[in-house]
Design a protein around this motif. Structure first.
Motif, mmCIF file in Angstrom:
data_model
loop_
_atom_site.group_PDB
_atom_site.id
_atom_site.type_symbol
_atom_site.label_atom_id
_atom_site.label_comp_id
_atom_site.label_asym_id
_atom_site.label_seq_id
_atom_site.Cartn_x
_atom_site.Cartn_y
_atom_site.Cartn_z
ATOM 1 N N ALA A 1 9.925 1.946 75.093
ATOM 2 C CA ALA A 1 10.688 1.282 74.031
ATOM 3 C C ALA A 1 9.840 1.005 72.805
ATOM 4 O O ALA A 1 10.355 0.968 71.682
ATOM 5 N N LEU A 2 8.546 0.781 73.001
ATOM 6 C CA LEU A 2 7.659 0.416 71.890
ATOM 7 C C LEU A 2 6.765 1.569 71.445
ATOM 8 O O LEU A 2 5.836 1.363 70.665
ATOM 9 N N HIS B 1 7.207 3.890 69.389
ATOM 10 C CA HIS B 1 7.234 4.208 67.962
ATOM 11 C C HIS B 1 6.505 3.171 67.113
ATOM 12 O O HIS B 1 6.322 3.385 65.917
ATOM 13 N N ARG B 2 6.081 2.047 67.728
ATOM 14 C CA ARG B 2 5.386 1.020 66.949
ATOM 15 C C ARG B 2 4.016 1.526 66.524
ATOM 16 O O ARG B 2 3.369 2.304 67.215
ATOM 17 N N SER B 3 3.549 1.081 65.376
ATOM 18 C CA SER B 3 2.261 1.559 64.868
ATOM 19 C C SER B 3 1.100 0.955 65.648
ATOM 20 O O SER B 3 1.261 0.045 66.453
ATOM 21 N N ARG B 4 -0.085 1.473 65.412
ATOM 22 C CA ARG B 4 -1.279 1.071 66.177
ATOM 23 C C ARG B 4 -1.625 -0.399 65.980
ATOM 24 O O ARG B 4 -2.233 -1.011 66.842
ATOM 25 N N ASN B 5 -1.264 -0.973 64.831
ATOM 26 C CA ASN B 5 -1.615 -2.358 64.552
ATOM 27 C C ASN B 5 -0.556 -3.362 65.031
ATOM 28 O O ASN B 5 -0.716 -4.565 64.849
ATOM 29 N N SER B 6 0.510 -2.862 65.616
ATOM 30 C CA SER B 6 1.572 -3.755 66.064
ATOM 31 C C SER B 6 1.109 -4.602 67.245
ATOM 32 O O SER B 6 0.389 -4.146 68.130
ATOM 33 N N LYS B 7 1.537 -5.855 67.246
ATOM 34 C CA LYS B 7 1.238 -6.774 68.351
ATOM 35 C C LYS B 7 2.380 -6.830 69.366
ATOM 36 O O LYS B 7 2.340 -7.631 70.296
ATOM 37 N N ALA B 8 3.386 -5.971 69.178
ATOM 38 C CA ALA B 8 4.559 -6.029 70.043
ATOM 39 C C ALA B 8 4.204 -5.710 71.497
ATOM 40 O O ALA B 8 4.766 -6.300 72.421
ATOM 41 N N ARG B 9 3.273 -4.802 71.704
ATOM 42 C CA ARG B 9 2.893 -4.450 73.078
ATOM 43 C C ARG B 9 2.259 -5.643 73.781
ATOM 44 O O ARG B 9 2.547 -5.940 74.941
ATOM 45 N N GLU B 10 1.339 -6.335 73.069
ATOM 46 C CA GLU B 10 0.714 -7.523 73.648
ATOM 47 C C GLU B 10 1.751 -8.626 73.881
ATOM 48 O O GLU B 10 1.703 -9.340 74.888
ATOM 49 N N ALA C 1 8.694 -11.213 68.342
ATOM 50 C CA ALA C 1 9.846 -11.521 69.183
ATOM 51 C C ALA C 1 11.059 -10.698 68.770
ATOM 52 O O ALA C 1 11.797 -10.187 69.621
ATOM 53 N N LEU C 2 11.270 -10.561 67.472
ATOM 54 C CA LEU C 2 12.386 -9.749 66.985
ATOM 55 C C LEU C 2 12.204 -8.287 67.358
ATOM 56 O O LEU C 2 13.182 -7.594 67.680
ATOM 57 N N ALA C 3 10.953 -7.813 67.342
ATOM 58 C CA ALA C 3 10.684 -6.429 67.742
ATOM 59 C C ALA C 3 11.048 -6.212 69.203
ATOM 60 O O ALA C 3 11.637 -5.188 69.573
ATOM 61 N N LEU C 4 10.727 -7.190 70.062
ATOM 62 C CA LEU C 4 11.070 -7.077 71.481
ATOM 63 C C LEU C 4 12.584 -7.137 71.684
ATOM 64 O O LEU C 4 13.135 -6.417 72.515
#
Length: 217
Positions: A113-114, A116-125, A156-159
């Motif tokens: 799901a994540l 496509h997020r860029s390398r600097n995104s904190k969504a994975r963490e 949170a919105l990304a998740l």
């Protein structure tokens, strides 16, 4: 020292004693009403906590919930204690195994799901924190990621957009069973011609977030 011998010793301690509850009577108009009153919690939770915090020669903590309150009832016979201990350990192991299986599925789901997020995104963490705890507050997520509350809101919105979490009142962010959203339009941003631009934008946003965090402390 084995778990069984620890329980044998602690059963002699009044602080660990458990009773089976009691019946109480409440006067209501017309006739008295009797109801069951659950027992006050004993100290079995302390043994579970000690097991989790004790150093393990294998380098990993034991399974949570190995010790049941029922083991400290004074009316149990030795055979009943042994049966309750085995049943409790079996249930705890089965629950932990099921939890690990679900975590494995969710890690794969979150990764897709994540993607496509860029390398600097904190969504994975952020996903790892929500997945581990099932539910966190916005303030807790901000502390865990080292972000401001505004930055935590972004993650949170990304998740939520990815179907991985639900957002509730009071800043609660909870694990969701929803299917991950596949965004094929953005799936290759990290590796395509816009990858550098996306990384620069994320880095700038991260720097703004750090500045906001310093000014709001």
């Amino acid at each position: 020292m084995t778990l069984a011998s620890v329980i044998d010793q602690l059963r002699l301690d009044p602080a660990f004693a458990e009773d089976g509850g009691s019946e109480a009577s409440v006067s209501l108009p017309g006739l008295p009403h009797r109801h069951f009153v659950a027992p006050d919690p004993g100290a079995a939770w302390a043994l579970n906590l000690a097991l989790l915090t004790a150093a393990s020669p294998l380098g990993r903590p034991p399974v949570a919930g190995l010790v049941s309150r029922a083991l400290f009832r004074s009316d149990l016979e030795p055979e009943e204690i042994a049966t309750a201990l085995l049943q409790g350990v079996s249930s705890a192991l089965a629950a932990s195994f099921q939890r690990l299986e679900q975590i494995h599925v969710d890690l794969d789901r979150g990764g897709r799901a994540l993607a496509h997020r860029s390398r600097n995104s904190k969504a994975r963490e952020a996903w790892l924190i929500v997945l581990s705890l099932n539910a966190v507050s916005r303030a807790q997520l901000a502390r865990g990621l080292g972000l401001s509350r505004a930055g935590a809101d972004i993650q949170a919105l990304a998740l939520a957009d990815a179907g991985l979490a639900t957002l509730a009142t009071g800043g609660k962010i909870a694990w969701s069973r929803g299917e991950a959203v596949r965004d094929t339009a953005h799936a290759s941003l990290d590796r395509g011609p816009l990858g550098d631009a996306v990384s620069d934008l994320d880095a700038s946003l991260a720097e703004i977030d750090r500045l906001l965090a310093r000014t709001t402390r």
